[in-house]
Design an enzyme around this catalytic site. Sequence first.
Site, PDB file in Angstrom:
ATOM      1  CG  HIS A 137      -2.080  -0.919   1.229  1.00 57.64           C
ATOM      2  ND1 HIS A 137      -3.470  -0.352   1.045  1.00 57.64           N
ATOM      3  CD2 HIS A 137      -2.132  -2.209   0.637  1.00 57.64           C
ATOM      4  CE1 HIS A 137      -4.246  -1.551   0.945  1.00 57.64           C
ATOM      5  NE2 HIS A 137      -3.490  -2.563   0.598  1.00 57.64           N
ATOM      6  CG  HIS A 258      -3.332 -12.076  -2.027  1.00 57.77           C
ATOM      7  ND1 HIS A 258      -4.276 -11.373  -2.837  1.00 57.77           N
ATOM      8  CD2 HIS A 258      -3.059 -10.825  -1.409  1.00 57.77           C
ATOM      9  CE1 HIS A 258      -4.396 -10.266  -3.125  1.00 57.77           C
ATOM     10  NE2 HIS A 258      -3.414  -9.650  -2.045  1.00 57.77           N
TER      11      HIS A 258
END
Length: 343
Positions: A137, A258
Amino acid sequence: MMASPSPSTPLSPLNCSCSPSRPSSLRTKFELPAKSRRSPPPPPPVRSRAGALEPPSSAAADAASSAGDALRVSRRRRKLLSVATLPFLLHLRRDCAEGMVASAAELDIDEYTMIKEEVRKVVSKAKAAGVLRLVFHDAGTFEMGTNSGGMNGSIVYELERPENAGLKKPLKILEKAKGEVDAKRPVSWADMIAIAGAEAVSVCGGPTIPVVLGRLDSMKPDPEGRLPEETLDAFGLKQCFQRKGLLTQELVALSGAHTLGSKGFGSPIVFDNSYYKVLLEKPWMSSAGMPSMVGLPSDRALVEDDECLRWIEKYANDQDSFFKDFKNAYVKLVNSGARWRSL
């Protein structure tokens, strides 16, 4: 690295005394033996009408010629001295530059080791997924078109954005480690987060990822709306990553992160290639309720794209290839948009 300057035309003592471009008269006057011959004494001075003594014009010319010869000899000696000392000066400059680079590299290794040690004290397997998400991010705001955003620590100003929900906790974890490092040697948030993400992967059994230090922190937040949305299809994801300078292969490799956390791909605390194996199984297609919760819509979209599917199948069958490509893509990601301190 600094390249050592070199003279455009090498000088040599053999061609310093008389250049072919000089008039022949000058070469004749520079012949010292000719000056040693006896010559008739100069004529006596002539008194002008005003009563002042004036040297004859021939004597003035000889004096000017002698002064010019002396000046040319002095200049040639300086050139010869420059030619003799230039290699030594260039060698000294090169040695100094190499010494500076070596010293900087040694300092980086010490700082890198110190940061890793402090990060290891606060990042456990259970906290690894959140720390790794912090990296994505912060670095994910990079855009090639404007050459802005990227790995610059601006995430510390962006925690209230909806897409960054839940990142206050991992940042708080790293704040403690950063405080310990800062007490010894200041470190930027950008470097801190980049190393912490690499260590999060490593502590969970993933590849060891080297991280170069020297990133500078931004003093303001990056523009909004640059992170890929969870609802994007494969075409939208590839376009988004392309704007960040990342290939489809790198998109698929980075998506393998992930595998950590609670998205349903294997063990939440083990970094491996389970992500790709589960994608190929497509558990969300099952009639049971729970499998539909596996992954994000963007994860599921990858396996429906032929180009992405090729890499998914490769990584599902070859974990070593996944580790190698993830490492390279991670390094590229955390270097994207970074502004670097000078030596």
